[in-house]
Design an enzyme around this catalytic site. Sequence first.
Site, PDB file in Angstrom:
ATOM      1  N   ASP A  30       0.869  -1.183   0.000  1.00  0.00           N
ATOM      2  CA  ASP A  30       0.000   0.000   0.000  1.00  0.00           C
ATOM      3  C   ASP A  30       0.905   1.232   0.000  1.00  0.00           C
ATOM      4  O   ASP A  30       1.818   1.325   0.826  1.00  0.00           O
ATOM      5  CB  ASP A  30      -0.904  -0.025   1.252  1.00  0.00           C
ATOM      6  CG  ASP A  30      -2.060   0.951   1.159  1.00  0.00           C
ATOM      7  OD1 ASP A  30      -1.810   2.141   0.839  1.00  0.00           O
ATOM      8  OD2 ASP A  30      -3.204   0.544   1.412  1.00  0.00           O
ATOM      9  N   ILE A  31       0.682   2.146  -0.940  1.00  0.00           N
ATOM     10  CA  ILE A  31       1.571   3.322  -1.016  1.00  0.00           C
ATOM     11  C   ILE A  31       1.127   4.466  -0.103  1.00  0.00           C
ATOM     12  O   ILE A  31       1.756   5.519  -0.079  1.00  0.00           O
ATOM     13  CB  ILE A  31       1.772   3.828  -2.464  1.00  0.00           C
ATOM     14  CG1 ILE A  31       0.456   4.151  -3.138  1.00  0.00           C
ATOM     15  CG2 ILE A  31       2.605   2.836  -3.266  1.00  0.00           C
ATOM     16  CD1 ILE A  31       0.634   4.915  -4.462  1.00  0.00           C
ATOM     17  N   GLN A  93     -14.848   1.852   2.352  1.00  0.00           N
ATOM     18  CA  GLN A  93     -14.085   1.387   1.180  1.00  0.00           C
ATOM     19  C   GLN A  93     -13.876   2.543   0.203  1.00  0.00           C
ATOM     20  O   GLN A  93     -14.796   3.335  -0.042  1.00  0.00           O
ATOM     21  CB  GLN A  93     -14.853   0.255   0.478  1.00  0.00           C
ATOM     22  CG  GLN A  93     -14.089  -0.385  -0.672  1.00  0.00           C
ATOM     23  CD  GLN A  93     -14.881  -1.529  -1.347  1.00  0.00           C
ATOM     24  OE1 GLN A  93     -16.069  -1.711  -1.060  1.00  0.00           O
ATOM     25  NE2 GLN A  93     -14.234  -2.249  -2.222  1.00  0.00           N
ATOM     26  N   HIS A  99     -10.089  -6.164  -1.710  1.00  0.00           N
ATOM     27  CA  HIS A  99      -8.716  -6.226  -1.200  1.00  0.00           C
ATOM     28  C   HIS A  99      -8.741  -6.492   0.296  1.00  0.00           C
ATOM     29  O   HIS A  99      -9.663  -6.075   1.002  1.00  0.00           O
ATOM     30  CB  HIS A  99      -7.931  -4.951  -1.510  1.00  0.00           C
ATOM     31  CG  HIS A  99      -8.622  -3.679  -1.120  1.00  0.00           C
ATOM     32  ND1 HIS A  99      -9.622  -3.120  -1.878  1.00  0.00           N
ATOM     33  CD2 HIS A  99      -8.456  -2.856  -0.056  1.00  0.00           C
ATOM     34  CE1 HIS A  99     -10.032  -2.006  -1.302  1.00  0.00           C
ATOM     35  NE2 HIS A  99      -9.358  -1.826  -0.181  1.00  0.00           N
ATOM     36  N   HIS A 101      -6.451  -5.714   3.528  1.00  0.00           N
ATOM     37  CA  HIS A 101      -5.298  -5.009   4.099  1.00  0.00           C
ATOM     38  C   HIS A 101      -4.578  -5.970   5.042  1.00  0.00           C
ATOM     39  O   HIS A 101      -5.221  -6.666   5.847  1.00  0.00           O
ATOM     40  CB  HIS A 101      -5.760  -3.818   4.943  1.00  0.00           C
ATOM     41  CG  HIS A 101      -6.427  -2.726   4.163  1.00  0.00           C
ATOM     42  ND1 HIS A 101      -5.750  -1.633   3.691  1.00  0.00           N
ATOM     43  CD2 HIS A 101      -7.716  -2.554   3.785  1.00  0.00           C
ATOM     44  CE1 HIS A 101      -6.592  -0.820   3.054  1.00  0.00           C
ATOM     45  NE2 HIS A 101      -7.795  -1.362   3.099  1.00  0.00           N
TER      46      HIS A 101
END
Length: 136
Positions: A30-31, A93, A99, A101
Site C-alpha cells: 500500500d503506497i 471502502q 482487497h 489489508h
Amino acid sequence: MTDCLFCKIVAGEIPAIRITETDRAIAFMDIFPAAPGHALVIPREHHDDALGASDEDLAACMQLASRVGQAAVSHLGATGVTFQSLARPDAGQTVFHLHIHVIPRVAGDGFAVPWPHAEGDLAEIEGHAARLRSAL
Ligand code: 5GP
Ligand code: ZN
C-alpha cells in the site's frame, strides 16, 4: 474492469511494488501505509468487494494474506497483524476492487479497536442472529 485502479495493477498498466502472487491473487505494498509494511492482497479477477466475490477468490486472498502476515511477523518484527477488508462506501471502502489489508502491528502502535466492547442487549443480539441464520 477498464476503470478499476487495481485491475490496472493486475494488468501491469500502472506500477505497484509487488511482493508475491499466486494464480488467483497478488500481494503488493500500500503506497499510503497505515503502518510500516502495510500490504494489500487482491484477486486477479475483478470483484467489487468481499460481498460479491467467488468462494475460490475469497479463499485464495485470505490464504495469501495469511502468508504475507506470517512474513511480517517473521521478517518485519510485527508482533500482531490486522487483516481488514472494507465493503462498500458506508464501511469506508475507497477502492472498489476486493482487497484485504495486511497491517503489521506492534504493541503500543496507537491503532484503536473501533468499538467500545460494551456488552450488548442479549435479546437484540439473539434477534440479529435469528435473522442472519434464516438468511444462511
Ligand atoms: P480501502 O480504503 O478501499 O479499504 O483501501 C484502499 C487502499 O488502497 C488504501 O489503503 C490506499 O492507501 C491504497 N491505494 C490507493 N491508491 C493506490 C495506488 O495507486 N497504489 C497502491 N499500491 N495503493 C493504493
Ligand atoms: Zn478491478
